[in-house]
Motif scaffolding. Structure first.
Motif, PDB file in Angstrom:
ATOM      1  N   SER A  17      48.911 -29.052  25.346  1.00 61.97           N
ATOM      2  CA  SER A  17      49.829 -29.270  24.219  1.00 61.97           C
ATOM      3  C   SER A  17      50.702 -28.039  23.948  1.00 61.97           C
ATOM      4  O   SER A  17      51.473 -28.014  22.989  1.00 61.97           O
ATOM      5  N   GLY A  18      50.553 -27.014  24.803  1.00 65.91           N
ATOM      6  CA  GLY A  18      51.374 -25.809  24.654  1.00 65.91           C
ATOM      7  C   GLY A  18      50.972 -24.927  23.496  1.00 65.91           C
ATOM      8  O   GLY A  18      51.783 -24.156  22.980  1.00 65.91           O
ATOM      9  N   ASP A  19      49.710 -24.994  23.100  1.00 66.58           N
ATOM     10  CA  ASP A  19      49.222 -24.215  21.960  1.00 66.58           C
ATOM     11  C   ASP A  19      48.305 -23.112  22.472  1.00 66.58           C
ATOM     12  O   ASP A  19      47.295 -23.382  23.126  1.00 66.58           O
ATOM     13  N   PHE A  20      48.660 -21.870  22.164  1.00 67.03           N
ATOM     14  CA  PHE A  20      47.873 -20.740  22.652  1.00 67.03           C
ATOM     15  C   PHE A  20      47.307 -19.957  21.470  1.00 67.03           C
ATOM     16  O   PHE A  20      48.008 -19.693  20.496  1.00 67.03           O
ATOM     17  N   GLY A  21      46.033 -19.586  21.576  1.00 70.53           N
ATOM     18  CA  GLY A  21      45.389 -18.879  20.488  1.00 70.53           C
ATOM     19  C   GLY A  21      43.886 -18.817  20.680  1.00 70.53           C
ATOM     20  O   GLY A  21      43.358 -19.121  21.749  1.00 70.53           O
ATOM     21  N   VAL A  22      43.169 -18.416  19.604  1.00 75.35           N
ATOM     22  CA  VAL A  22      41.716 -18.285  19.617  1.00 75.35           C
ATOM     23  C   VAL A  22      41.109 -19.401  18.777  1.00 75.35           C
ATOM     24  O   VAL A  22      41.536 -19.632  17.648  1.00 75.35           O
ATOM     25  N   SER A  23      40.106 -20.083  19.338  1.00 73.75           N
ATOM     26  CA  SER A  23      39.388 -21.120  18.598  1.00 73.75           C
ATOM     27  C   SER A  23      38.090 -20.549  18.054  1.00 73.75           C
ATOM     28  O   SER A  23      37.318 -19.922  18.787  1.00 73.75           O
ATOM     29  N   PHE A  24      37.862 -20.774  16.768  1.00 74.21           N
ATOM     30  CA  PHE A  24      36.637 -20.301  16.120  1.00 74.21           C
ATOM     31  C   PHE A  24      35.721 -21.476  15.801  1.00 74.21           C
ATOM     32  O   PHE A  24      36.118 -22.643  15.894  1.00 74.21           O
ATOM     33  N   GLU A  25      34.496 -21.157  15.408  1.00 77.61           N
ATOM     34  CA  GLU A  25      33.516 -22.203  15.121  1.00 77.61           C
ATOM     35  C   GLU A  25      33.920 -23.053  13.926  1.00 77.61           C
ATOM     36  O   GLU A  25      33.498 -24.192  13.801  1.00 77.61           O
ATOM     37  N   VAL A  26      34.758 -22.518  13.038  1.00 84.15           N
ATOM     38  CA  VAL A  26      35.231 -23.276  11.882  1.00 84.15           C
ATOM     39  C   VAL A  26      36.622 -23.833  12.211  1.00 84.15           C
ATOM     40  O   VAL A  26      37.566 -23.099  12.407  1.00 84.15           O
ATOM     41  N   LYS A  27      36.716 -25.156  12.305  1.00 81.20           N
ATOM     42  CA  LYS A  27      38.000 -25.790  12.606  1.00 81.20           C
ATOM     43  C   LYS A  27      38.827 -25.841  11.330  1.00 81.20           C
ATOM     44  O   LYS A  27      38.341 -26.238  10.281  1.00 81.20           O
ATOM     45  N   ALA A  28      40.093 -25.474  11.435  1.00 84.76           N
ATOM     46  CA  ALA A  28      40.878 -25.373  10.202  1.00 84.76           C
ATOM     47  C   ALA A  28      42.325 -25.830  10.368  1.00 84.76           C
ATOM     48  O   ALA A  28      43.176 -25.435   9.617  1.00 84.76           O
ATOM     49  N   SER A  29      42.606 -26.696  11.354  1.00 87.06           N
ATOM     50  CA  SER A  29      43.986 -27.097  11.529  1.00 87.06           C
ATOM     51  C   SER A  29      44.058 -28.437  12.238  1.00 87.06           C
ATOM     52  O   SER A  29      43.099 -28.889  12.877  1.00 87.06           O
ATOM     53  N   GLU A  30      45.219 -29.056  12.147  1.00 85.77           N
ATOM     54  CA  GLU A  30      45.456 -30.321  12.849  1.00 85.77           C
ATOM     55  C   GLU A  30      45.399 -30.114  14.360  1.00 85.77           C
ATOM     56  O   GLU A  30      44.950 -30.997  15.104  1.00 85.77           O
ATOM     57  N   LYS A  31      45.859 -28.950  14.823  1.00 86.70           N
ATOM     58  CA  LYS A  31      45.823 -28.663  16.257  1.00 86.70           C
ATOM     59  C   LYS A  31      44.393 -28.584  16.771  1.00 86.70           C
ATOM     60  O   LYS A  31      44.101 -29.041  17.882  1.00 86.70           O
ATOM     61  N   GLU A  32      43.507 -28.032  15.975  1.00 87.51           N
ATOM     62  CA  GLU A  32      42.109 -27.971  16.374  1.00 87.51           C
ATOM     63  C   GLU A  32      41.506 -29.372  16.415  1.00 87.51           C
ATOM     64  O   GLU A  32      40.743 -29.705  17.325  1.00 87.51           O
ATOM     65  N   ALA A  33      41.840 -30.195  15.420  1.00 84.83           N
ATOM     66  CA  ALA A  33      41.344 -31.569  15.393  1.00 84.83           C
ATOM     67  C   ALA A  33      41.868 -32.357  16.588  1.00 84.83           C
ATOM     68  O   ALA A  33      41.136 -33.155  17.202  1.00 84.83           O
ATOM     69  N   ALA A  34      43.128 -32.124  16.947  1.00 81.94           N
ATOM     70  CA  ALA A  34      43.712 -32.819  18.097  1.00 81.94           C
ATOM     71  C   ALA A  34      43.029 -32.390  19.392  1.00 81.94           C
ATOM     72  O   ALA A  34      42.793 -33.214  20.286  1.00 81.94           O
ATOM     73  N   ALA A  35      42.695 -31.100  19.506  1.00 80.30           N
ATOM     74  CA  ALA A  35      42.004 -30.606  20.700  1.00 80.30           C
ATOM     75  C   ALA A  35      40.599 -31.183  20.777  1.00 80.30           C
ATOM     76  O   ALA A  35      40.095 -31.488  21.869  1.00 80.30           O
ATOM     77  N   ASP A  36      39.932 -31.344  19.632  1.00 78.19           N
ATOM     78  CA  ASP A  36      38.616 -31.990  19.597  1.00 78.19           C
ATOM     79  C   ASP A  36      38.703 -33.427  20.097  1.00 78.19           C
ATOM     80  O   ASP A  36      37.873 -33.885  20.893  1.00 78.19           O
ATOM     81  N   LYS A  37      39.708 -34.138  19.617  1.00 75.51           N
ATOM     82  CA  LYS A  37      39.876 -35.540  20.009  1.00 75.51           C
ATOM     83  C   LYS A  37      40.171 -35.644  21.499  1.00 75.51           C
ATOM     84  O   LYS A  37      39.642 -36.537  22.194  1.00 75.51           O
ATOM     85  N   PHE A  38      40.984 -34.730  22.003  1.00 75.74           N
ATOM     86  CA  PHE A  38      41.275 -34.711  23.437  1.00 75.74           C
ATOM     87  C   PHE A  38      39.994 -34.545  24.228  1.00 75.74           C
ATOM     88  O   PHE A  38      39.744 -35.257  25.214  1.00 75.74           O
ATOM     89  N   ALA A  39      39.157 -33.570  23.822  1.00 74.40           N
ATOM     90  CA  ALA A  39      37.908 -33.301  24.531  1.00 74.40           C
ATOM     91  C   ALA A  39      36.981 -34.511  24.483  1.00 74.40           C
ATOM     92  O   ALA A  39      36.375 -34.892  25.501  1.00 74.40           O
ATOM     93  N   GLU A  40      36.852 -35.116  23.324  1.00 80.32           N
ATOM     94  CA  GLU A  40      35.985 -36.296  23.177  1.00 80.32           C
ATOM     95  C   GLU A  40      36.415 -37.418  24.110  1.00 80.32           C
ATOM     96  O   GLU A  40      35.602 -38.025  24.815  1.00 80.32           O
ATOM     97  N   ASP A  41      37.717 -37.711  24.118  1.00 83.98           N
ATOM     98  CA  ASP A  41      38.218 -38.849  24.893  1.00 83.98           C
ATOM     99  C   ASP A  41      38.206 -38.586  26.390  1.00 83.98           C
ATOM    100  O   ASP A  41      38.066 -39.531  27.188  1.00 83.98           O
ATOM    101  N   LYS A  42      38.370 -37.314  26.782  1.00 86.43           N
ATOM    102  CA  LYS A  42      38.319 -36.991  28.196  1.00 86.43           C
ATOM    103  C   LYS A  42      36.881 -37.042  28.727  1.00 86.43           C
ATOM    104  O   LYS A  42      36.639 -37.487  29.852  1.00 86.43           O
ATOM    105  N   LEU A  43      35.967 -36.572  27.927  1.00 83.60           N
ATOM    106  CA  LEU A  43      34.576 -36.556  28.366  1.00 83.60           C
ATOM    107  C   LEU A  43      33.978 -37.955  28.384  1.00 83.60           C
ATOM    108  O   LEU A  43      33.208 -38.301  29.293  1.00 83.60           O
TER     109      LEU A  43
END
Length: 359
Positions: free
Chosen positions: A269-295
């Motif tokens: 999705s072109g998003d670069f940064g550090v992911s922490f154990e506490v999710k705090a953004s729509e981008k983090e939620a979208a990355a979670d959904k991507f991982a769930e659906d791919k797995l």
């Protein structure tokens, strides 16, 4: 401001100290002396009081007026500056020691074979500074020093920020040493599909996906976790390629693969940064959904859930149907509340990875 400093038994005089003596011995007022020097009384006063450094221009005027050499005055300034720099360096070292205490030298010694230096904090600072390739460990206390944080750092203490930055800095340095090709999104998407076919191959999968990602311009860096960093993974542009870092904070296969695919989602999705154990953004939620659906393909998962049977046979059979390791299915069921985390019937499905450092 004084025109001399005392430090560790040494005294360093600002050039203004000597100019003041010369003015006093000349019998001239500062205003008259300034006029003869072709400067303003204000500039002369600042110089005498040590409020400004001696410029080359002013040194040249003094040498011409007094018959001294230009080097004489410049050397006085250099000697004064050297002591000031030493004072500043010692003060900075104390700050760096404080940062190192927050991070912990043991991680670098045990995981990356830095020399054992018990109770030698200044030497430890030098070793870690060199290893991380930073001018000062104090830079690690700053938000976004290596890459953007995906969480609000105002809610993190300085120790967490310093440890997270140290972990990412190690990954960035490792990635910089590898001459990867230009990032190719299409090739990377294919490499991700290939990686998903290797979730059951616990003993061989990592070097295979590392190479597949590398060929697509994504440098995969797996690090031992730095406790207290609260970091799951990170992505960063490295020239024309991309760094993807994950650590072994989540050692089990299901959480490892989820973390990996989460960071993959950020890259795609072109998003670069550090992911922490506490999710705090729509981008983090979208990355979670991507991982769930791919797995686990969502349609297949919903069909499996509709059957309402979550025992050892059903889980392993479903995992085989979607060509995933059973621990990934189990982890999803536990996360969604269909299976208890403490249900010992499934303990043998959990697979634990170990990380060996590259140093």
């Amino acid at each position: 401001m004084s025109n001399y400093i005392e430090y560790k038994g040494r005294v360093a005089f600002h050039p203004g100290y000597y100019v003041e003596e010369i003015v006093d011995e000349s019998g001239l007022t500062q205003q008259d002396f300034a006029s003869r020097l072709d400067t303003t009384p204000k500039n002369l006063s600042k110089l005498i009081n040590g409020q400004q450094s001696l410029s080359v221009d002013m040194a040249l005027k003094l040498s011409r007026m007094l018959g001294t050499t230009l080097e004489y005055w410049l050397n006085l300034q250099n000697a004064y500056d050297a002591v000031r720099a030493e004072i500043s360096s010692d003060a900075l070292l104390e700050e760096e020691i404080g940062v190192l205490k927050q991070i912990g030298y043991g991680y670098f010694r045990d995981k990356f074979l830095l020399p054992d230096l018990p109770r030698k904090l200044p030497e430890q600072v030098v070793e870690v500074r060199r290893f991380l390739e930073v001018s000062s460990l104090t830079v690690l206390t700053k938000r976004d020093v290596c890459v953007s944080f995906r969480s609000d750092s105002s809610k993190m203490d300085e120790k967490t920020i310093a440890r997270a930055n140290a972990l990412v800095q190690i990954a960035v340095n490792e990635a910089r040493r590898k001459n990867a090709p230009r990032y190719d999104k299409g090739k990377f998407e294919s490499a991700v599909e290939y990686a998903l076919m290797l979730t059951t191959d616990h003993d061989r999968f990592y070097p295979l996906i590392e190479k597949a990602f590398f060929d697509a311009g994504v440098i995969l860096v797996l690090l031992p976790n730095l406790e207290g960093s609260k970091t799951n993974g990170a992505t960063k542009r490295i020239g024309s390629s991309v760094m993807l870092m994950i650590n072994d904070r989540r050692l089990y296969a299901d959480t490892f693969w989820f973390t990996l695919l989460h960071e993959v989602g950020h890259i795609l999705s072109g998003d670069f940064g550090v992911s922490f154990e506490v999710k705090a953004s729509e981008k983090e939620a979208a990355a979670d959904k991507f991982a769930e659906d791919k797995l686990i393909p969502p349609e297949s998962y919903q069909l499996f859930l509709s059957e309402g049977l979550f025992n050892l046979n059903s889980i392993t059979q479903f995992a085989d149907e979607i060509k995933r390791d059973p621990s990934i299915v189990l982890g999803r069921l536990q996360s969604d509340g269909y299976v208890r985390y403490d249900d010992t019937r499934f303990s043998h499905l959990k697979y634990r990875y170990e990380v060996v450092t590259m140093e």
